[in-house]
Design a protein around this motif. Structure first.
Motif, PDB file in Angstrom:
ATOM      1  N   MET A   1       0.846  -1.175   0.000  1.00 45.44           N
ATOM      2  CA  MET A   1       0.000   0.000   0.000  1.00 45.44           C
ATOM      3  C   MET A   1       0.887   1.233   0.000  1.00 45.44           C
ATOM      4  N   GLU A   2       0.432   2.234  -0.728  1.00 40.56           N
ATOM      5  CA  GLU A   2       1.148   3.506  -0.759  1.00 40.56           C
ATOM      6  C   GLU A   2       0.144   4.631  -0.558  1.00 40.56           C
ATOM      7  N   VAL A   3       0.414   5.520   0.364  1.00 44.59           N
ATOM      8  CA  VAL A   3      -0.429   6.687   0.604  1.00 44.59           C
ATOM      9  C   VAL A   3       0.392   7.917   0.271  1.00 44.59           C
ATOM     10  N   THR A   4      -0.144   8.759  -0.607  1.00 42.89           N
ATOM     11  CA  THR A   4       0.540   9.988  -0.993  1.00 42.89           C
ATOM     12  C   THR A   4      -0.347  11.162  -0.604  1.00 42.89           C
ATOM     13  N   ASN A   5       0.145  12.009   0.261  1.00 50.03           N
ATOM     14  CA  ASN A   5      -0.618  13.187   0.657  1.00 50.03           C
ATOM     15  C   ASN A   5      -0.354  14.321  -0.322  1.00 50.03           C
ATOM     16  N   ASN A   6      -1.428  14.855  -0.903  1.00 51.07           N
ATOM     17  CA  ASN A   6      -1.325  15.937  -1.892  1.00 51.07           C
ATOM     18  C   ASN A   6      -0.254  15.594  -2.936  1.00 51.07           C
ATOM     19  N   PRO A   7      -0.550  14.612  -3.822  1.00 47.80           N
ATOM     20  CA  PRO A   7       0.465  13.960  -4.640  1.00 47.80           C
ATOM     21  C   PRO A   7       1.283  14.802  -5.610  1.00 47.80           C
ATOM     22  N   SER A   8       0.764  15.867  -6.149  1.00 48.64           N
ATOM     23  CA  SER A   8       1.603  16.615  -7.095  1.00 48.64           C
ATOM     24  C   SER A   8       1.129  18.047  -7.234  1.00 48.64           C
ATOM     25  N   ALA A   9       1.994  18.824  -7.810  1.00 47.76           N
ATOM     26  CA  ALA A   9       1.666  20.224  -8.069  1.00 47.76           C
ATOM     27  C   ALA A   9       0.725  20.318  -9.268  1.00 47.76           C
ATOM     28  N   VAL A  10      -0.006  21.389  -9.318  1.00 50.48           N
ATOM     29  CA  VAL A  10      -0.884  21.671 -10.460  1.00 50.48           C
ATOM     30  C   VAL A  10      -0.055  22.333 -11.544  1.00 50.48           C
ATOM     31  N   THR A  11      -0.249  21.882 -12.787  1.00 48.19           N
ATOM     32  CA  THR A  11       0.439  22.484 -13.926  1.00 48.19           C
ATOM     33  C   THR A  11      -0.595  22.958 -14.941  1.00 48.19           C
ATOM     34  N   VAL A  12      -0.222  23.941 -15.726  1.00 46.54           N
ATOM     35  CA  VAL A  12      -1.099  24.419 -16.799  1.00 46.54           C
ATOM     36  C   VAL A  12      -0.994  23.439 -17.958  1.00 46.54           C
ATOM     37  N   GLY A  13      -2.142  23.043 -18.493  1.00 50.63           N
ATOM     38  CA  GLY A  13      -2.165  22.110 -19.610  1.00 50.63           C
ATOM     39  C   GLY A  13      -1.462  22.679 -20.827  1.00 50.63           C
ATOM     40  N   PRO A  14      -0.742  21.840 -21.571  1.00 47.10           N
ATOM     41  CA  PRO A  14       0.024  22.318 -22.720  1.00 47.10           C
ATOM     42  C   PRO A  14      -0.874  22.798 -23.865  1.00 47.10           C
ATOM     43  N   GLU A  16      -0.682  22.408 -26.928  1.00 48.17           N
ATOM     44  CA  GLU A  16      -0.877  21.440 -28.005  1.00 48.17           C
ATOM     45  C   GLU A  16      -1.903  20.361 -27.623  1.00 48.17           C
ATOM     46  N   TRP A  17      -2.494  20.475 -26.438  1.00 51.99           N
ATOM     47  CA  TRP A  17      -3.549  19.560 -25.989  1.00 51.99           C
ATOM     48  C   TRP A  17      -4.859  20.269 -25.707  1.00 51.99           C
ATOM     49  N   PHE A  18      -4.803  21.583 -25.409  1.00 52.22           N
ATOM     50  CA  PHE A  18      -5.980  22.303 -24.921  1.00 52.22           C
ATOM     51  C   PHE A  18      -6.212  23.622 -25.649  1.00 52.22           C
ATOM     52  N   THR A  19      -7.486  23.965 -25.821  1.00 52.29           N
ATOM     53  CA  THR A  19      -7.911  25.315 -26.185  1.00 52.29           C
ATOM     54  C   THR A  19      -8.363  25.966 -24.886  1.00 52.29           C
ATOM     55  N   GLY A  20      -7.873  27.158 -24.586  1.00 50.36           N
ATOM     56  CA  GLY A  20      -8.193  27.793 -23.317  1.00 50.36           C
ATOM     57  C   GLY A  20      -7.268  27.287 -22.228  1.00 50.36           C
ATOM     58  N   THR A  21      -7.632  27.605 -20.978  1.00 50.37           N
ATOM     59  CA  THR A  21      -6.769  27.255 -19.850  1.00 50.37           C
ATOM     60  C   THR A  21      -7.336  26.071 -19.084  1.00 50.37           C
ATOM     61  N   ALA A  22      -6.483  25.065 -18.908  1.00 57.22           N
ATOM     62  CA  ALA A  22      -6.830  23.889 -18.114  1.00 57.22           C
ATOM     63  C   ALA A  22      -5.688  23.630 -17.151  1.00 57.22           C
ATOM     64  N   TYR A  23      -6.025  23.221 -15.932  1.00 56.78           N
ATOM     65  CA  TYR A  23      -5.046  22.940 -14.897  1.00 56.78           C
ATOM     66  C   TYR A  23      -5.034  21.436 -14.622  1.00 56.78           C
ATOM     67  N   MET A  24      -3.861  20.832 -14.728  1.00 57.71           N
ATOM     68  CA  MET A  24      -3.722  19.386 -14.604  1.00 57.71           C
ATOM     69  C   MET A  24      -3.011  19.020 -13.306  1.00 57.71           C
ATOM     70  N   LYS A  25      -3.460  17.905 -12.733  1.00 59.48           N
ATOM     71  CA  LYS A  25      -2.804  17.382 -11.540  1.00 59.48           C
ATOM     72  C   LYS A  25      -2.733  15.860 -11.676  1.00 59.48           C
ATOM     73  N   SER A  26      -1.517  15.332 -11.633  1.00 57.86           N
ATOM     74  CA  SER A  26      -1.331  13.885 -11.691  1.00 57.86           C
ATOM     75  C   SER A  26      -1.558  13.313 -10.297  1.00 57.86           C
ATOM     76  N   LEU A  27      -2.410  12.298 -10.209  1.00 56.34           N
ATOM     77  CA  LEU A  27      -2.689  11.660  -8.923  1.00 56.34           C
ATOM     78  C   LEU A  27      -2.024  10.300  -8.799  1.00 56.34           C
ATOM     79  N   LYS A  28      -1.878   9.604  -9.931  1.00 51.42           N
ATOM     80  CA  LYS A  28      -1.207   8.306  -9.925  1.00 51.42           C
ATOM     81  C   LYS A  28      -0.631   8.052 -11.308  1.00 51.42           C
ATOM     82  N   GLY A  29       0.656   7.842 -11.359  1.00 55.25           N
ATOM     83  CA  GLY A  29       1.310   7.520 -12.617  1.00 55.25           C
ATOM     84  C   GLY A  29       1.481   6.022 -12.781  1.00 55.25           C
TER      85      GLY A  29
END
Length: 137
Positions: A1-14, A16-29
């Motif tokens: 078992m693995e517990v990750t508290n607040n797993p990653s920083a928020v990044t602005v979506g690239p 070449e993937w998005f129109t407008g602004t989107a904020y991405m957060k990876s929770l599990k890779g």
């Protein structure tokens, strides 16, 4: 078992993937034991993905706001909190916020053996984004 508290920083979506602004957060890779990927994306009003597909499909779970989901050659569906969208492997689609509201969803998908989890195509045009009919499931 693995517990990750607040797993990653928020990044602005690239752009070449998005129109407008989107904020991405990876929770599990992906790991050696599991190719499952989980993340969260917050779309600002009018923001959306480009047309894209996933080799193993994708599941979206709307956690905040209201948004839109469309598939190539299909209708546009309105989605809101609690809605679950299951996208088939290879199905070209897009998703994002509607023009007046933000929308956040979790995405769950699997990385293929080459490390690819999505293939992005061209932007969704304004005409496609605003197209009718709009259905609410």
């Amino acid at each position: 078992m693995e517990v990750t508290n607040n797993p990653s920083a928020v990044t602005v979506g690239p752009p070449e993937w998005f129109t407008g602004t989107a904020y991405m957060k990876s929770l599990k890779g992906p790991t050696e034991a599991s190719r499952l990927v989980v993340g969260s994306v917050e779309f600002t009003p009018g923001a959306r993905t480009f047309w894209h597909s996933h080799p193993h499909g994708q599941t979206l779970i709307v956690t905040e706001g209201t948004g839109l989901v469309g598939r190539r050659g299909g209708v546009i569906h309105q989605v809101s909190v609690g809605d679950v969208v299951v996208i088939e492997p290879g199905e070209e689609h897009w998703h994002g916020a509607d023009s007046q509201n933000s929308m956040t969803h979790l995405h769950i998908n699997e990385v293929d053996v080459n490390g690819t989890y999505a293939t992005f195509c061209e932007p969704v045009s304004e005409a496609e984004y605003l197209a009718s009919p709009l259905t609410q499931d």
